[in-house]
Design a protein around this motif. Structure first.
Motif, PDB file in Angstrom:
ATOM      1  N   UNK A 254      -9.954  10.063   2.139  1.00  0.00           N
ATOM      2  CA  UNK A 254     -10.977  11.012   1.695  1.00  0.00           C
ATOM      3  C   UNK A 254     -10.480  11.936   0.584  1.00  0.00           C
ATOM      4  N   UNK A 255      -9.156  12.105   0.458  1.00  0.00           N
ATOM      5  CA  UNK A 255      -8.623  13.077  -0.513  1.00  0.00           C
ATOM      6  C   UNK A 255      -7.725  12.407  -1.556  1.00  0.00           C
ATOM      7  N   UNK A 256      -7.876  11.083  -1.739  1.00  0.00           N
ATOM      8  CA  UNK A 256      -7.087  10.382  -2.748  1.00  0.00           C
ATOM      9  C   UNK A 256      -5.664  10.118  -2.341  1.00  0.00           C
ATOM     10  N   UNK A 257      -5.418  10.021  -1.051  1.00  0.00           N
ATOM     11  CA  UNK A 257      -4.058   9.859  -0.572  1.00  0.00           C
ATOM     12  C   UNK A 257      -3.632   8.432  -0.328  1.00  0.00           C
ATOM     13  N   UNK A 258      -4.379   7.430  -0.834  1.00  0.00           N
ATOM     14  CA  UNK A 258      -4.041   6.028  -0.601  1.00  0.00           C
ATOM     15  C   UNK A 258      -4.240   5.243  -1.892  1.00  0.00           C
ATOM     16  N   UNK A 259      -3.249   4.409  -2.232  1.00  0.00           N
ATOM     17  CA  UNK A 259      -3.371   3.467  -3.348  1.00  0.00           C
ATOM     18  C   UNK A 259      -3.031   2.081  -2.807  1.00  0.00           C
ATOM     19  N   UNK A 260      -3.915   1.125  -2.994  1.00  0.00           N
ATOM     20  CA  UNK A 260      -3.746  -0.216  -2.436  1.00  0.00           C
ATOM     21  C   UNK A 260      -3.405  -1.226  -3.534  1.00  0.00           C
ATOM     22  N   UNK A 261      -2.820  -2.345  -3.102  1.00  0.00           N
ATOM     23  CA  UNK A 261      -2.589  -3.471  -3.998  1.00  0.00           C
ATOM     24  C   UNK A 261      -1.539  -3.229  -5.066  1.00  0.00           C
ATOM     25  N   UNK A 262      -0.533  -2.439  -4.781  1.00  0.00           N
ATOM     26  CA  UNK A 262       0.543  -2.166  -5.740  1.00  0.00           C
ATOM     27  C   UNK A 262       1.461  -3.396  -5.810  1.00  0.00           C
TER      28      UNK A 262
ATOM     29  N   UNK B 212       0.860  -1.186   0.000  1.00  0.00           N
ATOM     30  CA  UNK B 212       0.000   0.000   0.000  1.00  0.00           C
ATOM     31  C   UNK B 212       0.890   1.228   0.000  1.00  0.00           C
ATOM     32  N   UNK B 213       0.493   2.237  -0.765  1.00  0.00           N
ATOM     33  CA  UNK B 213       1.238   3.494  -0.823  1.00  0.00           C
ATOM     34  C   UNK B 213       0.327   4.604  -0.301  1.00  0.00           C
TER      35      UNK B 213
END
Length: 672
Positions: free
Chosen positions: A511-519, A498-499
């Motif tokens: 809430x503000x697009x600050x997480x990307x999962x499953x990289x 996770x980034x």
């Protein structure tokens, strides 16, 4: 001070009430503009009295009240009660007057009740030092209940409701603005009075919670139960926080946690505030969590109402066993083998009721018996009511509720030691409250608000490291500079990852697009970083210099929120709820004063309805509740080990079949 010649005025009532109650002590009346008030000599000033009073009641205007307190302090008067308003409730000018009032009292040994106090009442000696009109009726009922109220009108309201119902009072005090003496201090000063057997508190706020906590601990040691009715079930205080925890641990949830730790019993009906203490005196603290309640009646419809109200409060009604039904029949009190022991109309006889209650109380099948009385309560109280009144003093308490309005029956029961209730709601409320009562565990030294300083929000990595230091399980993580993406990226854990944006400006990154999962690879990490930088910049205008990379956690049985905050009113609290971004939507949480022990953490887990999935629902695997309890205990240690922390949260904590892990962390503390 300020005594009026008009006995109908608020300022004239105390003199009238003292005379009507036959106060045997000495009373002096001060009015500089009259020589006589209501037939008694009026003195021109406090200093011209024949002696130094033990207590001065001031019913003058604001400035005169402050002057009177100053003169009383100079004379050595122990206590002054101030009726006057216009102090702390009136903004900056009022607060300045309140400061002057305290300063005036500090010039001597004087303590102040009020301002805005409707007085102090001791019906045992006729000292009705109040302007509350309800005390104009003769013979304030005397008993063992002490009432302390932050609302002046309530002391009179409770007395008027108790009249003719066998409920009596050892004392009543309107604490008003509590500029000096607090409600907790006043109650604590009465604990050594053998004539006081229980307390009823009406609270508008939790100001001076530290004094309440000291009183609670002492009352628990003295074995004197305390019932509380508190206003203000709003969640407005949650607006001052940055986490879901703040919304979940709102003002009323914190009050509940505080009362529980104090060993106070909170009632939900105003009627119950004066009715419940009689039952609390008969049910010891730390009784059964799931009490066995029996209902016996001469009116099936009335009993059904009572069963319904008990069930709404989580209490289970038990019917008598087959063996007990047989014994009751042999004793001349036949009832059907059903949920309710219904004696029927023919059973409204003294001997039948006596036999039924004797068998029920002696059976060992019940922890409490409720008798619902029909029309005989009003028309023929010498029948069922008299028999019920004779069953007080048993190890299994019996309480009475009359379906018709029957004040004479209530008076007979209460004066005989049988708690009596006017409505099924207040009866069920009192029964539920009595068995929820626990011995006080409060530590008054822990009741302190946030430390003074500048609050700062820690970014997730620093938050996780701080929480790990008290034992909260957290994932490993690596911080990367967003400007160094073309350099080699080496991670000490395997993909997928996770980034997350790493910034002390973002409390809720998702809430503000600050997480990307499953990289799944390094190229994906670079892409995720560019996406986060762009999205967060577009939505909130923040510049993201670093990101946090963590291994993707394994799927678990469920997710929970574990939070902590230092309340301005009651000090540190720990919160447990279902996890995720909608945690506060469902109003499904448990709150306790921190720190907590393992048993309390387990109790909290059992209270949250949404966490029942973790116990293994319909064949699904069970979560590791021991690991979750450990995480709750660890979070609560912030109260002791990290006093600068004012708010913290892990949301979610993922609970596995073995172990639990915090996937996100947030901490706000005061910069020292």
């Amino acid at each position: 001070m300020g005594a009026s010649d008009d006995p109908a005025k608020t300022t004239g009532r105390p003199q009238r009430f003292l005379a009507a109650a036959g106060y045997a002590g000495t009373a002096w009346f001060v009015n500089p503009r009259r020589e006589v008030v209501q037939g008694e000599k009026a003195y021109p000033s406090l200093s011209e009295l024949p002696g130094v009073p033990d207590h001065v009641y001031v019913v003058t205007g604001v400035d005169a009240a402050i002057d009177t307190v100053a003169k009383a302090a100079g004379l050595g008067v122990p206590v002054v009660t101030v009726l006057s308003s216009g102090f702390g409730e009136e903004g900056a000018q009022g607060k300045a007057r309140e400061d002057r009032l305290r300063a005036a009292a500090a010039e001597g040994p004087t303590r102040v009740v009020g301002p805005s106090s409707l007085g102090v009442v001791n019906p045992r000696n006729g000292a009705l030092l109040t302007g509350n009109a309800a005390f104009g009726e003769p013979d304030t009922p005397v008993g063992g209940l002490f009432v302390a109220s932050q609302s002046g009108s309530v002391i009179g309201a409770l007395v008027s409701r108790a009249r003719g119902r066998g409920i009596g009072f050892a004392g009543l005090v309107s604490t008003g603005g509590e500029a000096d003496l607090s409600l907790g201090e006043i109650c604590a000063s009465t604990l050594d009075d053998p004539g006081i057997t229980s307390y009823a508190l009406f609270l508008e706020s939790l100001r001076h919670a530290d004094h309440l906590a000291e009183f609670a601990a002492a009352a628990s040691r003295a074995g004197k139960p305390v019932a509380v009715y508190k206003l203000g079930r709003s969640q407005e205080a949650a607006a001052l926080t940055v986490s879901h925890t703040g919304a979940l641990a709102g003002e009323d949830s914190e009050a509940e946690a505080f009362f529980r730790a104090c060993g106070f019993v909170r009632v939900n009906t105003f009627e119950g505030l004066c009715e419940a203490p009689a039952l609390l005196e008969q049910v010891p603290a730390d009784g059964p969590v799931h009490p066995r309640v029996g209902v016996v009646t001469t009116t099936g419809g009335g009993a059904a109402i009572m069963v319904d109200q008990l069930a709404l409060r989580g209490l289970s009604v038990r019917g008598p066993s087959r063996e007990l039904v047989d014994r009751m029949a042999a004793a001349g009190a036949p009832v059907p083998h059903d949920l309710i022991a219904d004696l029927g109309l023919a059973g409204a006889k003294h001997d039948v009721v006596s036999a039924a209650l004797r068998e029920l109380q002696d059976s060992g099948e019940f922890d409490l018996v409720v008798f619902v009385i029909g029309s005989s309560a009003r028309l023929n109280p010498e029948l069922a009511v008299q028999a019920l009144a004779q069953r007080s003093g048993h190890a299994v308490p019996v309480v009475g509720f009359a379906l018709p309005e029957a004040p004479d029956a209530a008076d007979l029961l209460a004066s005989s030691g049988v708690p009596a209730f006017r409505t099924p709601e207040s009866c069920a409320d009192a029964v539920a409250a009595a068995f929820s009562r626990r011995s006080a565990t409060i530590d008054p030294e822990r009741i302190s608000g946030p430390p003074v300083g500048t609050p700062e929000l820690l970014h997730e990595q620093d938050s996780a490291e701080l929480l790990a230091s008290v034992g909260v399980p957290t994932l490993p993580a690596v911080a990367l500079e967003t400007t160094s993406l073309e350099e080699d990226i080496e991670l000490p854990f395997e993909f997928p990852v996770a980034v997350k944006a790493l910034s002390d400006q973002l409390a809720h990154k998702t809430d503000v697009g600050g997480v990307v999962l499953g990289v799944t690879d390094v190229a994906g990490v670079r892409k995720a970083v560019r996406t986060i930088v762009a999205d967060v910049g577009e939505q909130v205008g923040a510049t993201i210099d670093r990101v946090l990379v963590q291994p993707m956690a394994e799927s678990g049985v469920g997710e929970v929120l574990v939070g902590y905050r230092r309340s301005a009113d009651v000090g540190p609290v720990v919160v447990l709820s279902t996890g995720g971004v909608t945690a506060e939507v469902y109003d499904d949480s448990a709150v306790r004063l921190a720190p907590v022990d393992r048993a309390t953490a387990e109790e909290m887990i059992g209270e949250v309805t949404g966490l029942k999935i973790l116990t293994g629902h319909r064949g699904t695997p069970a979560g590791d509740l021991d690991a979750l309890a450990d995480a709750v205990v660890a979070m609560s240690r912030l109260a002791v080990e990290q006093p600068s922390v004012i708010e913290a949260e892990v949301n979610p904590v993922r609970v596995h079949t073995s172990g639990a892990m915090a996937l996100d962390a947030l901490v706000r503390r005061v910069r020292t």
